[in-house]
Write a protein that holds these residues in place. Structure first.
Motif, PDB file in Angstrom:
ATOM      1  N   PHE A 211       0.807  -1.220   0.000  1.00  0.00           N
ATOM      2  CA  PHE A 211       0.000   0.000   0.000  1.00  0.00           C
ATOM      3  C   PHE A 211       0.840   1.271   0.000  1.00  0.00           C
ATOM      4  O   PHE A 211       0.549   2.207  -0.763  1.00  0.00           O
ATOM      5  CB  PHE A 211      -0.972  -0.009   1.185  1.00  0.00           C
ATOM      6  CG  PHE A 211      -2.093  -1.013   1.041  1.00  0.00           C
ATOM      7  CD1 PHE A 211      -2.276  -1.731  -0.133  1.00  0.00           C
ATOM      8  CD2 PHE A 211      -2.975  -1.231   2.091  1.00  0.00           C
ATOM      9  CE1 PHE A 211      -3.293  -2.659  -0.263  1.00  0.00           C
ATOM     10  CE2 PHE A 211      -4.002  -2.148   1.972  1.00  0.00           C
ATOM     11  CZ  PHE A 211      -4.164  -2.875   0.795  1.00  0.00           C
ATOM     12  N   PRO A 212       1.912   1.380   0.818  1.00  0.00           N
ATOM     13  CA  PRO A 212       2.736   2.588   0.742  1.00  0.00           C
ATOM     14  C   PRO A 212       3.355   2.797  -0.644  1.00  0.00           C
ATOM     15  O   PRO A 212       3.441   3.933  -1.131  1.00  0.00           O
ATOM     16  CB  PRO A 212       3.821   2.351   1.809  1.00  0.00           C
ATOM     17  CG  PRO A 212       3.171   1.433   2.790  1.00  0.00           C
ATOM     18  CD  PRO A 212       2.317   0.525   1.951  1.00  0.00           C
ATOM     19  N   TYR A 213       3.767   1.696  -1.277  1.00  0.00           N
ATOM     20  CA  TYR A 213       4.346   1.821  -2.616  1.00  0.00           C
ATOM     21  C   TYR A 213       3.302   2.334  -3.606  1.00  0.00           C
ATOM     22  O   TYR A 213       3.566   3.271  -4.379  1.00  0.00           O
ATOM     23  CB  TYR A 213       4.888   0.481  -3.094  1.00  0.00           C
ATOM     24  CG  TYR A 213       5.292   0.500  -4.544  1.00  0.00           C
ATOM     25  CD1 TYR A 213       6.471   1.128  -4.949  1.00  0.00           C
ATOM     26  CD2 TYR A 213       4.479  -0.071  -5.518  1.00  0.00           C
ATOM     27  CE1 TYR A 213       6.830   1.178  -6.289  1.00  0.00           C
ATOM     28  CE2 TYR A 213       4.828  -0.032  -6.856  1.00  0.00           C
ATOM     29  CZ  TYR A 213       6.008   0.595  -7.250  1.00  0.00           C
ATOM     30  OH  TYR A 213       6.351   0.642  -8.575  1.00  0.00           O
ATOM     31  N   LEU A 214       2.110   1.733  -3.575  1.00  0.00           N
ATOM     32  CA  LEU A 214       1.067   2.158  -4.509  1.00  0.00           C
ATOM     33  C   LEU A 214       0.637   3.595  -4.231  1.00  0.00           C
ATOM     34  O   LEU A 214       0.356   4.357  -5.167  1.00  0.00           O
ATOM     35  CB  LEU A 214      -0.136   1.218  -4.417  1.00  0.00           C
ATOM     36  CG  LEU A 214       0.087  -0.209  -4.924  1.00  0.00           C
ATOM     37  CD1 LEU A 214      -1.172  -1.045  -4.732  1.00  0.00           C
ATOM     38  CD2 LEU A 214       0.507  -0.217  -6.396  1.00  0.00           C
ATOM     39  N   ALA A 215       0.579   3.983  -2.958  1.00  0.00           N
ATOM     40  CA  ALA A 215       0.189   5.352  -2.613  1.00  0.00           C
ATOM     41  C   ALA A 215       1.196   6.359  -3.151  1.00  0.00           C
ATOM     42  O   ALA A 215       0.824   7.464  -3.569  1.00  0.00           O
ATOM     43  CB  ALA A 215       0.045   5.488  -1.098  1.00  0.00           C
ATOM     44  N   SER A 216       2.484   5.977  -3.142  1.00  0.00           N
ATOM     45  CA  SER A 216       3.502   6.889  -3.667  1.00  0.00           C
ATOM     46  C   SER A 216       3.384   7.054  -5.179  1.00  0.00           C
ATOM     47  O   SER A 216       3.747   8.099  -5.718  1.00  0.00           O
ATOM     48  CB  SER A 216       4.899   6.368  -3.306  1.00  0.00           C
ATOM     49  OG  SER A 216       5.214   5.183  -4.040  1.00  0.00           O
ATOM     50  N   GLN A 217       2.894   6.026  -5.850  1.00  0.00           N
ATOM     51  CA  GLN A 217       2.736   6.071  -7.302  1.00  0.00           C
ATOM     52  C   GLN A 217       1.390   6.647  -7.733  1.00  0.00           C
ATOM     53  O   GLN A 217       1.248   7.157  -8.847  1.00  0.00           O
ATOM     54  CB  GLN A 217       2.890   4.662  -7.889  1.00  0.00           C
ATOM     55  CG  GLN A 217       4.207   3.978  -7.559  1.00  0.00           C
ATOM     56  CD  GLN A 217       5.388   4.725  -8.130  1.00  0.00           C
ATOM     57  OE1 GLN A 217       5.418   5.053  -9.325  1.00  0.00           O
ATOM     58  NE2 GLN A 217       6.383   5.021  -7.282  1.00  0.00           N
ATOM     59  N   HIS A 218       0.398   6.573  -6.833  1.00  0.00           N
ATOM     60  CA  HIS A 218      -0.965   7.008  -7.170  1.00  0.00           C
ATOM     61  C   HIS A 218      -1.523   7.831  -6.013  1.00  0.00           C
ATOM     62  O   HIS A 218      -2.382   7.355  -5.253  1.00  0.00           O
ATOM     63  CB  HIS A 218      -1.866   5.802  -7.451  1.00  0.00           C
ATOM     64  CG  HIS A 218      -1.365   4.901  -8.536  1.00  0.00           C
ATOM     65  ND1 HIS A 218      -1.618   5.124  -9.878  1.00  0.00           N
ATOM     66  CD2 HIS A 218      -0.589   3.776  -8.478  1.00  0.00           C
ATOM     67  CE1 HIS A 218      -1.039   4.177 -10.601  1.00  0.00           C
ATOM     68  NE2 HIS A 218      -0.405   3.353  -9.775  1.00  0.00           N
ATOM     69  N   PRO A 219      -1.061   9.062  -5.850  1.00  0.00           N
ATOM     70  CA  PRO A 219      -1.483   9.893  -4.711  1.00  0.00           C
ATOM     71  C   PRO A 219      -2.995  10.085  -4.629  1.00  0.00           C
ATOM     72  O   PRO A 219      -3.527  10.285  -3.530  1.00  0.00           O
ATOM     73  CB  PRO A 219      -0.765  11.227  -4.961  1.00  0.00           C
ATOM     74  CG  PRO A 219       0.396  10.879  -5.840  1.00  0.00           C
ATOM     75  CD  PRO A 219      -0.080   9.761  -6.711  1.00  0.00           C
ATOM     76  N   HIS A 220      -3.703  10.009  -5.757  1.00  0.00           N
ATOM     77  CA  HIS A 220      -5.150  10.211  -5.738  1.00  0.00           C
ATOM     78  C   HIS A 220      -5.884   9.099  -4.996  1.00  0.00           C
ATOM     79  O   HIS A 220      -7.065   9.248  -4.661  1.00  0.00           O
ATOM     80  CB  HIS A 220      -5.682  10.306  -7.171  1.00  0.00           C
ATOM     81  CG  HIS A 220      -5.529   9.045  -7.965  1.00  0.00           C
ATOM     82  ND1 HIS A 220      -4.308   8.625  -8.462  1.00  0.00           N
ATOM     83  CD2 HIS A 220      -6.445   8.107  -8.336  1.00  0.00           C
ATOM     84  CE1 HIS A 220      -4.471   7.490  -9.120  1.00  0.00           C
ATOM     85  NE2 HIS A 220      -5.753   7.148  -9.052  1.00  0.00           N
ATOM     86  N   LEU A 221      -5.164   7.981  -4.714  1.00  0.00           N
ATOM     87  CA  LEU A 221      -5.769   6.866  -3.987  1.00  0.00           C
ATOM     88  C   LEU A 221      -5.461   6.902  -2.488  1.00  0.00           C
ATOM     89  O   LEU A 221      -5.792   5.955  -1.769  1.00  0.00           O
ATOM     90  CB  LEU A 221      -5.281   5.530  -4.566  1.00  0.00           C
ATOM     91  CG  LEU A 221      -5.752   5.175  -5.970  1.00  0.00           C
ATOM     92  CD1 LEU A 221      -5.086   3.871  -6.429  1.00  0.00           C
ATOM     93  CD2 LEU A 221      -7.269   5.035  -6.011  1.00  0.00           C
ATOM     94  N   ALA A 222      -4.853   7.985  -2.009  1.00  0.00           N
ATOM     95  CA  ALA A 222      -4.434   8.050  -0.605  1.00  0.00           C
ATOM     96  C   ALA A 222      -5.607   7.826   0.342  1.00  0.00           C
ATOM     97  O   ALA A 222      -5.489   7.078   1.324  1.00  0.00           O
ATOM     98  CB  ALA A 222      -3.765   9.396  -0.320  1.00  0.00           C
ATOM     99  N   ALA A 223      -6.749   8.475   0.075  1.00  0.00           N
ATOM    100  CA  ALA A 223      -7.903   8.317   0.960  1.00  0.00           C
ATOM    101  C   ALA A 223      -8.405   6.875   0.958  1.00  0.00           C
ATOM    102  O   ALA A 223      -8.855   6.365   1.994  1.00  0.00           O
ATOM    103  CB  ALA A 223      -9.018   9.271   0.540  1.00  0.00           C
TER     104      ALA A 223
END
Length: 291
Positions: A211-223
């Motif tokens: 999840f941290p890796y994906l969040a860094s690549q896709h900031p719009h999915l942070a929430a």
């Protein structure tokens, strides 16, 4: 040579020769069993003789400790962490370690002694009832898809299948009168622990890595990732309640009914969580390709 050094030499020879070893194990059926330390949490591998069940489907290992008055360490480990790894020389797979109980244990031990009479001699040396452990293979759930997305679907499929299995066992336990026959209570405990520990490992791995890796690549999915983390905490709380109730299995109807109720709540929470995760993340993971 110490026992540990002897075991390490056997393990090395086993892995180097597709399960064939010499010395005292020459010609004998042998597996490597990897358990998780009850206290340390570290993996431990031991070479063990085995006998197949009468129908030939599952492997049996015997906690004989050569007739000593105490169970071997690997047996205490699998009571705390039922999910184990089995190496036969030609394949490696996960299994749930299920100590037999009551009449089932007596039946299997008699079968073992017919195949390997030495275990009967070990039993004569001690007043301890020597446990017979069934290694129930956990079958992978194929996703039909490659890459990271396929791996996620395989894990989710396994979790769904195991949760369904545990829920059925819990309902059977209650239907048998709460306490139920000893084997049923033990099966419920081992399968439930294996499921809860696997689920905890999966969610911890997602929170710490994927999840941290994906969040860094896709900031719009942070929430969305924050929501998944909150759902992980809810499921974790339910797991803790279930594990506490497992210590009471066999003491009466209340514990079994409580586990059924908590499992039903967990099922609703987890199914919704897995569905949401797949809906949002599978397109992202498919774009990653190979793991």
């Amino acid at each position: 040579m110490s026992v540990q050094s002897f075991n390490e030499a056997v393990i090395e020879e086993f892995r180097a020769n597709a399960g064939k070893v010499g010395g005292p194990f020459e010609g004998a059926g042998l597996v490597l069993l990897t358990t998780t330390g009850a206290r340390s949490g570290q993996e431990h591998t031991v070479p063990l003789g085995f006998v197949r069940e009468p129908d030939g489907e599952q492997l049996l290992v015997v906690a004989s400790a050569a007739g000593a008055d105490r169970h071997p360490a690997w047996f205490h480990n699998l009571l705390a962490h039922p999910l184990v790894r089995v190496e036969t020389g030609t394949e490696e797979y996960g299994a749930v370690a299920m100590p037999a109980a009551g009449a089932r244990r007596a039946e299997l031990f008699a079968h073992v002694v017919r195949q390997e009479p030495g275990y009967g001699e070990y039993q004569q040396r001690t007043e301890r009832e020597i446990p017979v452990v069934v290694l129930q293979r956990t079958h992978e759930t194929a996703s039909g898809e490659d890459g990271v997305a396929g791996k996620l679907l395989e894990v989710h499929g396994w979790l769904r299948a195991q949760l369904g299995h545990v829920r059925r066992e819990a309902r059977d336990h209650v239907a048998a009168g709460g306490g139920g026959p000893a084997p049923l209570g033990l099966q419920l405990r081992q399968h439930c622990l294996a499921f809860c520990q696997s689920l905890e490992f999966h969610h911890t791995s997602e929170d710490a890595g994927l999840f941290p890796y994906l969040a860094s690549q896709h900031p719009h999915l942070a929430a969305f990732f924050e929501r998944l983390a909150r759902e992980h905490r809810v499921v974790s709380g339910l797991q803790e309640e279930i594990v506490q109730l497992l210590d009471q299995v066999g003491e009466g109807e209340g514990a079994g009914a409580g586990i059924v109720e908590r499992l039903e709540v967990m099922s609703r929470e987890l199914e919704g969580h897995l569905d949401r995760e797949e809906e949002q993340l599978l397109p992202v993971l498919r774009a990653l390709g190979a793991p």
